[in-house]
Write a protein that holds these residues in place. Structure first.
Motif, PDB file in Angstrom:
ATOM      1  N   CYS A 233       0.855  -1.184   0.000  1.00 27.55           N
ATOM      2  CA  CYS A 233       0.000   0.000   0.000  1.00 27.55           C
ATOM      3  C   CYS A 233       0.894   1.238   0.000  1.00 27.55           C
ATOM      4  CB  CYS A 233      -0.883  -0.012   1.242  1.00 27.55           C
ATOM      5  SG  CYS A 233      -1.817   1.515   1.463  1.00 27.55           S
TER       6      CYS A 233
ATOM      7  N   CYS B 227      -6.651   0.953   4.880  1.00 25.79           N
ATOM      8  CA  CYS B 227      -6.917   2.191   4.156  1.00 25.79           C
ATOM      9  C   CYS B 227      -8.168   2.030   3.296  1.00 25.79           C
ATOM     10  CB  CYS B 227      -5.738   2.555   3.251  1.00 25.79           C
ATOM     11  SG  CYS B 227      -4.189   2.712   4.154  1.00 25.79           S
TER      12      CYS B 227
ATOM     13  N   CYS C 135      -4.881  -4.008   3.787  1.00 27.44           N
ATOM     14  CA  CYS C 135      -4.664  -2.972   4.791  1.00 27.44           C
ATOM     15  C   CYS C 135      -5.976  -2.239   5.080  1.00 27.44           C
ATOM     16  CB  CYS C 135      -3.578  -2.001   4.340  1.00 27.44           C
ATOM     17  SG  CYS C 135      -4.119  -0.850   3.066  1.00 27.44           S
TER      18      CYS C 135
ATOM     19  N   CYS D 203       0.300   3.221   3.623  1.00 26.41           N
ATOM     20  CA  CYS D 203       0.692   2.719   4.941  1.00 26.41           C
ATOM     21  C   CYS D 203       1.804   1.681   4.850  1.00 26.41           C
ATOM     22  CB  CYS D 203      -0.517   2.137   5.659  1.00 26.41           C
ATOM     23  SG  CYS D 203      -1.077   0.565   4.980  1.00 26.41           S
TER      24      CYS D 203
HETATM   25 ZN   LIG Z   1      -2.793   1.027   3.477  1.00 25.33          ZN
END
Ligand SMILES: [Zn+2]
Ligand SMILES: [Zn+2]
Length: 84
Positions: free
Chosen positions: A67, A79, A77, A70
């Motif tokens: 990602c 997000c 993840c 992050c």
């Molecule tokens: Zn992420």
């Protein structure tokens, strides 16, 4: 809604662009990381999951694509990826 399920986040046929150069995450555009640019990328000449050579973008939905926000695993993840 949970991103931690086993369901792949992306279904290629539902997207207008199957290989975007960037993702919109939490309302901000991030350039995608190419294979070899991620902190945890292996030294193999091709991605161990989607098979792209170093320096190319992963196939969308590849397990090993980091990602760009992050540095976690893009497909799992926390997000929020906007799909288009
Ligand atoms: Zn992420
Ligand atoms: Zn890959």
């Amino acid at each position: 809604m949970s991103w931690n399920s086993k369901e792949p986040r992306w279904h290629g046929e539902n997207r207008t662009n199957a290989d975007p150069a960037s993702f919109v995450i939490n309302g901000v555009e991030f350039d995608r990381l190419r294979y070899g640019e991620g902190e945890d990328d292996s030294d193999l000449p091709t991605c161990d999951d989607c098979g792209v050579p170093r320096g190319r973008r992963h196939v969308l939905g590849c397990d090993l694509e980091p990602c760009p926000r992050c540095s976690g695993q893009a497909i799992t993840c926390d997000c929020f990826y906007e799909d288009d």
